[in-house]
Design a protein around this motif. Structure first.
Motif, PDB file in Angstrom:
ATOM      1  N   ALA A  48       0.851  -1.185   0.000  1.00  0.00           N
ATOM      2  CA  ALA A  48       0.000   0.000   0.000  1.00  0.00           C
ATOM      3  C   ALA A  48       0.884   1.231   0.000  1.00  0.00           C
ATOM      4  O   ALA A  48       1.883   1.271   0.719  1.00  0.00           O
ATOM      5  CB  ALA A  48      -0.912   0.007   1.223  1.00  0.00           C
ATOM      6  N   VAL A  49       0.522   2.207  -0.805  1.00  0.00           N
ATOM      7  CA  VAL A  49       1.315   3.433  -0.892  1.00  0.00           C
ATOM      8  C   VAL A  49       0.386   4.626  -0.874  1.00  0.00           C
ATOM      9  O   VAL A  49      -0.814   4.515  -1.149  1.00  0.00           O
ATOM     10  CB  VAL A  49       2.178   3.456  -2.178  1.00  0.00           C
ATOM     11  N   ILE A  50       0.965   5.784  -0.540  1.00  0.00           N
ATOM     12  CA  ILE A  50       0.159   7.004  -0.517  1.00  0.00           C
ATOM     13  C   ILE A  50       1.039   8.176  -0.904  1.00  0.00           C
ATOM     14  O   ILE A  50       2.157   8.321  -0.411  1.00  0.00           O
ATOM     15  CB  ILE A  50      -0.487   7.185   0.873  1.00  0.00           C
ATOM     16  N   HIS A  51       0.527   8.988  -1.813  1.00  0.00           N
ATOM     17  CA  HIS A  51       1.233  10.199  -2.222  1.00  0.00           C
ATOM     18  C   HIS A  51       0.867  11.314  -1.252  1.00  0.00           C
ATOM     19  O   HIS A  51      -0.211  11.317  -0.668  1.00  0.00           O
ATOM     20  CB  HIS A  51       0.800  10.546  -3.652  1.00  0.00           C
ATOM     21  N   GLU A  57      -3.114   3.816  -2.492  1.00  0.00           N
ATOM     22  CA  GLU A  57      -3.261   2.805  -3.535  1.00  0.00           C
ATOM     23  C   GLU A  57      -2.820   1.466  -2.949  1.00  0.00           C
ATOM     24  O   GLU A  57      -1.826   1.396  -2.223  1.00  0.00           O
ATOM     25  CB  GLU A  57      -2.393   3.173  -4.744  1.00  0.00           C
ATOM     26  N   LEU A  58      -3.584   0.423  -3.261  1.00  0.00           N
ATOM     27  CA  LEU A  58      -3.326  -0.880  -2.676  1.00  0.00           C
ATOM     28  C   LEU A  58      -2.991  -1.905  -3.744  1.00  0.00           C
ATOM     29  O   LEU A  58      -3.444  -1.815  -4.884  1.00  0.00           O
ATOM     30  CB  LEU A  58      -4.557  -1.363  -1.912  1.00  0.00           C
ATOM     31  N   SER A  59      -2.231  -2.903  -3.379  1.00  0.00           N
ATOM     32  CA  SER A  59      -1.981  -4.012  -4.296  1.00  0.00           C
ATOM     33  C   SER A  59      -3.256  -4.844  -4.422  1.00  0.00           C
ATOM     34  O   SER A  59      -4.112  -4.838  -3.517  1.00  0.00           O
ATOM     35  CB  SER A  59      -0.830  -4.882  -3.797  1.00  0.00           C
ATOM     36  N   ASP A  60      -3.385  -5.551  -5.517  1.00  0.00           N
ATOM     37  CA  ASP A  60      -4.584  -6.361  -5.742  1.00  0.00           C
ATOM     38  C   ASP A  60      -4.774  -7.402  -4.660  1.00  0.00           C
ATOM     39  O   ASP A  60      -5.907  -7.749  -4.305  1.00  0.00           O
ATOM     40  CB  ASP A  60      -4.500  -7.039  -7.109  1.00  0.00           C
ATOM     41  N   SER A  61      -3.687  -7.906  -4.114  1.00  0.00           N
ATOM     42  CA  SER A  61      -3.778  -8.992  -3.133  1.00  0.00           C
ATOM     43  C   SER A  61      -4.366  -8.551  -1.793  1.00  0.00           C
ATOM     44  O   SER A  61      -4.783  -9.389  -0.994  1.00  0.00           O
ATOM     45  CB  SER A  61      -2.397  -9.610  -2.908  1.00  0.00           C
ATOM     46  N   VAL A  62      -4.405  -7.245  -1.548  1.00  0.00           N
ATOM     47  CA  VAL A  62      -4.914  -6.777  -0.251  1.00  0.00           C
ATOM     48  C   VAL A  62      -6.120  -5.847  -0.382  1.00  0.00           C
ATOM     49  O   VAL A  62      -6.674  -5.412   0.640  1.00  0.00           O
ATOM     50  CB  VAL A  62      -3.810  -6.082   0.565  1.00  0.00           C
ATOM     51  N   ARG A  65      -9.232  -5.562   2.015  1.00  0.00           N
ATOM     52  CA  ARG A  65      -8.853  -6.048   3.352  1.00  0.00           C
ATOM     53  C   ARG A  65      -7.965  -5.054   4.098  1.00  0.00           C
ATOM     54  O   ARG A  65      -8.051  -4.947   5.318  1.00  0.00           O
ATOM     55  CB  ARG A  65      -8.132  -7.386   3.236  1.00  0.00           C
ATOM     56  N   PHE A  66      -7.097  -4.385   3.387  1.00  0.00           N
ATOM     57  CA  PHE A  66      -6.153  -3.446   3.997  1.00  0.00           C
ATOM     58  C   PHE A  66      -6.539  -2.010   3.651  1.00  0.00           C
ATOM     59  O   PHE A  66      -7.097  -1.738   2.579  1.00  0.00           O
ATOM     60  CB  PHE A  66      -4.737  -3.688   3.503  1.00  0.00           C
ATOM     61  N   THR A  67      -6.182  -1.103   4.551  1.00  0.00           N
ATOM     62  CA  THR A  67      -6.397   0.328   4.313  1.00  0.00           C
ATOM     63  C   THR A  67      -5.155   1.082   4.747  1.00  0.00           C
ATOM     64  O   THR A  67      -4.647   0.857   5.852  1.00  0.00           O
ATOM     65  CB  THR A  67      -7.611   0.835   5.111  1.00  0.00           C
ATOM     66  N   ILE A  68      -4.696   1.971   3.903  1.00  0.00           N
ATOM     67  CA  ILE A  68      -3.574   2.834   4.270  1.00  0.00           C
ATOM     68  C   ILE A  68      -4.116   4.225   4.556  1.00  0.00           C
ATOM     69  O   ILE A  68      -5.019   4.707   3.872  1.00  0.00           O
ATOM     70  CB  ILE A  68      -2.496   2.878   3.157  1.00  0.00           C
ATOM     71  N   SER A  69      -3.566   4.858   5.580  1.00  0.00           N
ATOM     72  CA  SER A  69      -4.048   6.189   5.933  1.00  0.00           C
ATOM     73  C   SER A  69      -2.914   6.983   6.563  1.00  0.00           C
ATOM     74  O   SER A  69      -1.908   6.439   6.993  1.00  0.00           O
ATOM     75  CB  SER A  69      -5.223   6.088   6.912  1.00  0.00           C
ATOM     76  N   ARG A  70      -3.105   8.308   6.607  1.00  0.00           N
ATOM     77  CA  ARG A  70      -2.151   9.174   7.292  1.00  0.00           C
ATOM     78  C   ARG A  70      -2.622   9.344   8.723  1.00  0.00           C
ATOM     79  O   ARG A  70      -3.784   9.243   9.043  1.00  0.00           O
ATOM     80  CB  ARG A  70      -2.084  10.535   6.606  1.00  0.00           C
ATOM     81  N   GLU A  71      -1.691   9.622   9.580  1.00  0.00           N
ATOM     82  CA  GLU A  71      -2.052   9.919  10.943  1.00  0.00           C
ATOM     83  C   GLU A  71      -1.172  11.021  11.487  1.00  0.00           C
ATOM     84  O   GLU A  71      -0.152  11.370  10.915  1.00  0.00           O
ATOM     85  CB  GLU A  71      -1.938   8.682  11.826  1.00  0.00           C
ATOM     86  N   LYS A  72      -1.593  11.597  12.584  1.00  0.00           N
ATOM     87  CA  LYS A  72      -0.841  12.642  13.255  1.00  0.00           C
ATOM     88  C   LYS A  72      -0.469  13.786  12.324  1.00  0.00           C
ATOM     89  O   LYS A  72       0.685  14.146  12.207  1.00  0.00           O
ATOM     90  CB  LYS A  72       0.415  12.069  13.904  1.00  0.00           C
ATOM     91  N   GLY A  73      -1.459  14.348  11.691  1.00  0.00           N
ATOM     92  CA  GLY A  73      -1.228  15.502  10.851  1.00  0.00           C
ATOM     93  C   GLY A  73      -0.304  15.216   9.689  1.00  0.00           C
ATOM     94  O   GLY A  73       0.530  16.058   9.363  1.00  0.00           O
ATOM     95  N   LYS A  74      -0.430  14.034   9.079  1.00  0.00           N
ATOM     96  CA  LYS A  74       0.352  13.638   7.906  1.00  0.00           C
ATOM     97  C   LYS A  74       1.804  13.329   8.227  1.00  0.00           C
ATOM     98  O   LYS A  74       2.602  13.120   7.327  1.00  0.00           O
ATOM     99  CB  LYS A  74       0.303  14.699   6.800  1.00  0.00           C
ATOM    100  N   ARG A  75       2.175  13.304   9.479  1.00  0.00           N
ATOM    101  CA  ARG A  75       3.566  13.000   9.775  1.00  0.00           C
ATOM    102  C   ARG A  75       3.821  11.498   9.812  1.00  0.00           C
ATOM    103  O   ARG A  75       4.965  11.071   9.847  1.00  0.00           O
ATOM    104  CB  ARG A  75       3.961  13.622  11.114  1.00  0.00           C
ATOM    105  N   GLY A  76       2.780  10.680   9.883  1.00  0.00           N
ATOM    106  CA  GLY A  76       2.938   9.233   9.903  1.00  0.00           C
ATOM    107  C   GLY A  76       1.865   8.571   9.072  1.00  0.00           C
ATOM    108  O   GLY A  76       0.929   9.227   8.602  1.00  0.00           O
ATOM    109  N   ILE A  77       2.029   7.283   8.855  1.00  0.00           N
ATOM    110  CA  ILE A  77       1.012   6.530   8.133  1.00  0.00           C
ATOM    111  C   ILE A  77       0.668   5.275   8.916  1.00  0.00           C
ATOM    112  O   ILE A  77       1.429   4.828   9.788  1.00  0.00           O
ATOM    113  CB  ILE A  77       1.473   6.134   6.703  1.00  0.00           C
TER     114      ILE A  77
END
Length: 124
Positions: A48-51, A57-62, A65-77
């Motif tokens: 999973a990646v995020i610009h 954006e996630l790979s087809d295999s996940v 099931r999976f979610t990518i997100s930013r946290e802490k004011g975009k300083r982490g994911i």
């Protein structure tokens, strides 16, 4: 320079969930942040990646099931993983790419900063 530190790995049974976090320290926001994984004897793959200015954006295999997100004011994911299966067993790495014209969903060699990795074990 970008520093990354993962947390949240562990051992679960199939069907359960885990949440991985990546703390990011950087003087400038990286263009791309992502989660990669490497199973035993396997090639490292993008999960999973995020610009910095776009959705994830996630790979087809996940997908689904999976979610990518930013946290802490975009300083982490974070990576929320549900419906885990033994096939998801791997070392999960947080990675950053500071520049480049390729899309964020690109081979691991295009990323130039890496965390130490966190192990995820899923038993059947």
């Amino acid at each position: 320079q970008v520093y990354l530190r993962e947390s949240g790995g562990g051992s679960v049974q199939a069907g359960q969930s885990l949440r991985l976090s990546c703390a990011v320290s950087a003087s400038r926001t990286p263009n791309c942040l992502g989660w990669f994984r490497q199973g035993f004897g396997a090639e490292r793959e993008a999960v999973a990646v995020i610009h910095k200015d776009m959705a994830g954006e996630l790979s087809d295999s996940v997908k689904g099931r999976f979610t990518i997100s930013r946290e802490k004011g975009k300083r982490g994911i974070a990576l929320e993983m549900t419906s885990l299966s033994p096939d998801d067993t791997a070392v999960y790495y947080c990675a950053a790419r500071s520049s480049g014209v390729a899309g964020c969903f690109s081979p691991w060699r295009t990323y130039n900063y890496w965390g130490q990795g966190t192990q995820v074990n899923v038993s059947s």
